[in-house]
Write an enzyme that holds these catalytic residues in place. Structure first.
Site, short mmCIF file in Angstrom:
data_model
loop_
_atom_site.label_atom_id
_atom_site.label_comp_id
_atom_site.label_asym_id
_atom_site.label_seq_id
_atom_site.Cartn_x
_atom_site.Cartn_y
_atom_site.Cartn_z
N ASP A 37 0.80 -1.05 0.10
CA ASP A 37 0.05 -0.18 0.19
C ASP A 37 0.83 1.07 -0.11
O ASP A 37 2.01 1.38 0.66
CB ASP A 37 -0.78 -0.02 1.25
CG ASP A 37 -1.83 0.85 1.14
OD1 ASP A 37 -1.63 2.04 1.05
OD2 ASP A 37 -3.08 0.70 1.17
N HIS A 104 -9.96 -4.82 -3.56
CA HIS A 104 -8.86 -4.80 -2.92
C HIS A 104 -8.84 -5.29 -1.42
O HIS A 104 -9.54 -4.66 -0.78
CB HIS A 104 -7.55 -3.99 -3.02
CG HIS A 104 -8.06 -2.51 -2.67
ND1 HIS A 104 -9.18 -1.66 -3.40
CD2 HIS A 104 -7.80 -1.83 -1.58
CE1 HIS A 104 -9.43 -0.81 -2.76
NE2 HIS A 104 -8.53 -0.48 -1.67
N LEU A 105 -8.12 -6.48 -1.21
CA LEU A 105 -8.05 -6.79 0.31
C LEU A 105 -7.00 -6.18 1.00
O LEU A 105 -5.83 -6.16 0.32
CB LEU A 105 -7.92 -8.47 0.13
CG LEU A 105 -7.73 -9.06 1.46
CD1 LEU A 105 -8.91 -8.88 2.31
CD2 LEU A 105 -7.29 -10.59 1.51
N HIS A 106 -6.85 -5.56 2.01
CA HIS A 106 -6.12 -4.97 2.85
C HIS A 106 -5.47 -6.25 3.79
O HIS A 106 -6.34 -6.74 4.39
CB HIS A 106 -6.39 -3.73 3.70
CG HIS A 106 -7.05 -2.57 2.98
ND1 HIS A 106 -5.91 -1.58 2.66
CD2 HIS A 106 -7.79 -2.32 2.39
CE1 HIS A 106 -6.59 -0.73 2.25
NE2 HIS A 106 -7.73 -1.10 1.66
#
Length: 146
Positions: A37, A104-106
């Protein structure tokens, strides 16, 4: 209206998936990519993104459970590669609180050491961040994300 496209030229994550940026891709396969990120909320903060453009978690349906599970698997893989195995938080932002309109997966760790700003964005008290477990539960129960 929610969309699913192979790729969109106006989407930053589609450009990354199509290797049209200098973003370092840490893990990838035919379906998913993983990168850091750019505004990390924790020491380890990775995004797991499908190559196919899916707008956000609200566009997911029951048939997408295997995709979400593979996203979790890739998130765990990048964390394990960086010797992180616990104190992990994984989830999705609800629209309109998604910074980029592409699913989107954090994957964040250590979750307990996130600062106040990050806690508001990704923590348990956040009203716009759904844990991956909650998303999977809603998909199994309601066949969509509520």
């Amino acid at each position: 209206m929610e969309t699913r496209d192979t790729s969109r030229s106006d989407c930053p994550f589609c450009l990354i998936a199509d290797k049209q940026t200098d973003t370092e891709i840490l893990l990838s396969d035919e379906e998913l990519i993983c990168f850091r990120d750019t505004k990390p909320g924790a020491t380890h903060h990775y995004l797991i993104v499908p190559r196919m453009h899916i707008d956000n978690c609200k566009a997911l349906q029951v048939d997408d459970i295997p995709l979400v599970e593979r996203m979790v698997e890739m998130g765990r893989s990048i964390l394990e590669k960086n010797e992180v195995q616990d104190d992990i938080r994984m989830g999705f932002h609800l629209p309109p609180f998604s910074s980029v309109p592409h699913l989107h997966l954090h994957a964040l760790a250590p979750a307990s050491k996130m600062n106040l700003k990050s806690q508001r964005r990704y923590g348990p008290q956040s009203h716009w961040f759904l844990t991956v477990d909650k998303v999977l539960s809603q998909l199994r129960t309601h066949r969509k994300v509520k």
